[in-house]
Write a protein that holds these residues in place. Structure first.
Motif, PDB file in Angstrom:
ATOM      1  N   ALA A 266       0.851  -1.111  -0.001  1.00 12.55           N
ATOM      2  CA  ALA A 266       0.109  -0.034   0.038  1.00 12.55           C
ATOM      3  C   ALA A 266       0.927   1.226  -0.022  1.00 12.55           C
ATOM      4  O   ALA A 266       1.970   1.175   0.619  1.00 12.55           O
ATOM      5  CB  ALA A 266      -1.110  -0.129   1.182  1.00 12.55           C
ATOM      6  N   ARG A 267       0.451   2.309  -0.658  1.00 13.73           N
ATOM      7  CA  ARG A 267       1.121   3.486  -0.668  1.00 13.73           C
ATOM      8  C   ARG A 267       0.174   4.558  -0.274  1.00 13.73           C
ATOM      9  O   ARG A 267      -1.144   4.516  -0.706  1.00 13.73           O
ATOM     10  CB  ARG A 267       1.746   3.838  -1.982  1.00 13.73           C
ATOM     11  N   GLY A 268       0.382   5.734  -0.291  1.00 13.02           N
ATOM     12  CA  GLY A 268      -0.497   6.999   0.393  1.00 13.02           C
ATOM     13  C   GLY A 268      -0.356   8.190  -0.601  1.00 13.02           C
ATOM     14  O   GLY A 268       1.034   8.595  -0.631  1.00 13.02           O
ATOM     15  N   PHE A 269      -1.219   8.923  -1.100  1.00 17.46           N
ATOM     16  CA  PHE A 269      -0.611  10.075  -1.289  1.00 17.46           C
ATOM     17  C   PHE A 269      -1.955  11.113  -1.002  1.00 17.46           C
ATOM     18  O   PHE A 269      -2.925  11.191  -0.941  1.00 17.46           O
ATOM     19  CB  PHE A 269      -0.599  10.419  -2.862  1.00 17.46           C
ATOM     20  N   PRO A 270      -1.521  12.598  -0.558  1.00 14.01           N
ATOM     21  CA  PRO A 270      -2.500  13.415  -0.166  1.00 14.01           C
ATOM     22  C   PRO A 270      -3.367  13.877  -1.041  1.00 14.01           C
ATOM     23  O   PRO A 270      -3.102  14.032  -2.345  1.00 14.01           O
ATOM     24  CB  PRO A 270      -1.539  14.621   0.474  1.00 14.01           C
ATOM     25  N   LEU A 271      -4.608  14.240  -0.590  1.00 15.32           N
ATOM     26  CA  LEU A 271      -5.595  14.824  -1.774  1.00 15.32           C
ATOM     27  C   LEU A 271      -6.014  16.168  -1.138  1.00 15.32           C
ATOM     28  O   LEU A 271      -6.318  16.560  -0.081  1.00 15.32           O
ATOM     29  CB  LEU A 271      -6.990  13.671  -1.276  1.00 15.32           C
ATOM     30  N   ALA A 272      -6.505  16.944  -2.245  1.00 10.83           N
ATOM     31  CA  ALA A 272      -6.413  18.452  -2.115  1.00 10.83           C
ATOM     32  C   ALA A 272      -7.211  18.639  -3.391  1.00 10.83           C
ATOM     33  O   ALA A 272      -7.075  18.335  -4.575  1.00 10.83           O
ATOM     34  CB  ALA A 272      -5.118  19.206  -1.874  1.00 10.83           C
TER      35      ALA A 272
END
Length: 390
Positions: A266-272
């Protein structure tokens, strides 16, 4: 010793999918193009799929096909989407069908690196393209050309600079384009799984407690997860072991895909949400995430960027012979051609994110009633499919 600049028609700064597609489209249009980008890194040997996948719309598919990139992609690693099922937070359901909408498919699911490697291969065969694996560190726009200083000491001159360098765009900062950014306080958690039950080329999406969980079909028994979770929750998900994450996804999707086995970490990236006050400046145009950033709930961010490329390439192809590539009149045509599409998707994605983030029984009743109403109107559903196809 004076360094004589290399001269080009266009310099593309930024080498993700959008930047490389822009470079390819423009060089295939007969222009001399400099691309400041790095080649796509190979997948780690222990990962079956790239964790980042995209749902490519009909317009994106058509652009890649026109550029002869789609034909070079290994289609055994691509999955069509024939149906989509969206579930609200109180048993409401929407069903979108390619058959009912009279289209071949709703989308294609493809790995980011799969597309980028095909772009890299196509770019290497372009005689009018110069690939520079370095970064820009100076931009000076004059009446007759834009001068770009590079980190390796070289200097470029170009009639037009295309900024495709992402959400934190250096090019955008050089032209003074003002940014409005709102952090959703969410993180997109992505991972891939082997699923017990066949997905039937169907994409699934659940709106749940202010979060959005999507399972997208991959070839064979595999699915790709995009979980837009509150950042605190996302951090908890990212700390789980692969087996624990699989169990949590099974629980969150009510066991719909059956037993899951995690095949990609799993990887994560910020949402905006991010918008800019101008897409152009003298001799400069912004495309992709440098120009806009939206919530991934509709899977349209990459498609929006590729439509930027298609419109820019079309405007340039149709320019009058007496106009320079950096002519502000010409670039305004690009900006006008993109304004409504960008605005519509910003409003739609941000509105849906806000709607499903409001707590309480009244808000839940309103949104689920709305979903039921849309589901009962075939013409409305067909219009939504048409809009999503681009």
């Amino acid at each position: 010793m004076t360094t004589h600049p290399q001269t080009f028609d266009v310099a593309v700064i930024g080498g993700g999918l959008v930047g490389k597609t822009a470079a390819l489209a423009l060089t295939q249009g007969g222009l001399r193009v400099a691309l400041l980008a790095q080649p796509c890194a190979p997948l780690p040997a222990d990962e079956a799929f790239d964790a980042r996948v995209y749902a490519l719309s009909a317009s994106s598919h058509a652009l890649l096909e026109r550029l002869r990139v789609w034909q070079a992609i290994d289609l055994a690693r691509v999955s069509p989407v024939y149906d989509m099922r969206v579930y609200g937070d109180a048993h409401a359901e929407l069903h979108f069908s390619a058959f009912q909408a009279a289209v071949p498919q709703l989308a294609w699911i493809a790995e980011s690196s799969l597309i980028e490697r095909a772009l890299d291969a196509a770019l290497r065969f372009q005689p009018n393209l110069t690939w520079l694996d370095t970064r820009a560190q100076g931009l000076d726009v004059k009446a007759d050309a834009a001068t770009i200083g590079l980190a390796n000491g070289q200097v470029l001159e170009a009639d037009l600079v295309v900024g495709a360098d992402g959400a934190h765009s250096w090019v955008r900062a050089q032209i003074g384009s003002k940014v409005e950014r709102r952090d959703y306080r969410q993180t997109g958690v992505v991972a891939n799984f082997r699923a017990e039950r066949p997905h039937g080329e169907t994409a699934y999406q659940w709106f749940r407690d202010g979060e959005i969980i999507a399972l997208l079909p991959l070839p064979g028994p595999h699915v790709s997860l995009v979980w837009s979770a509150r950042t605190e929750h996302a951090n908890e998900l990212l700390r789980l072991t692969p087996a624990q994450l699989a169990a949590e996804v099974e629980r969150a999707t009510h066991g719909h895909p059956g037993a899951l086995e995690c095949v990609t970490p799993a990887r994560g990236f910020p949402l905006a949400l991010q918008t800019v006050d101008k897409l152009i400046a003298p001799r400069v145009a912004l495309v992709g995430d440098a120009a806009h950033l939206i919530h991934p709930l509709c899977g349209q961010g990459m498609n929006l960027g590729l439509r930027d490329v298609a419109v820019l390439a079309d405007v340039i192809a149709k320019k009058e012979a007496f106009r320079d590539l950096g002519d502000t009149v010409l670039l305004r045509r690009y900006e006008r051609g993109r304004r409504e599409d960008i605005r519509s998707l910003v409003v739609a994605t941000d509105g849906l994110q806000r709607l499903f983030s409001v707590p309480g029984s009244i808000a839940r009743a309103v949104r689920n009633t709305g979903m039921a109403l849309v589901g009962s109107q075939p013409l409305v559903k067909r219009w939504l499919v048409t809009a999503a196809l681009g």
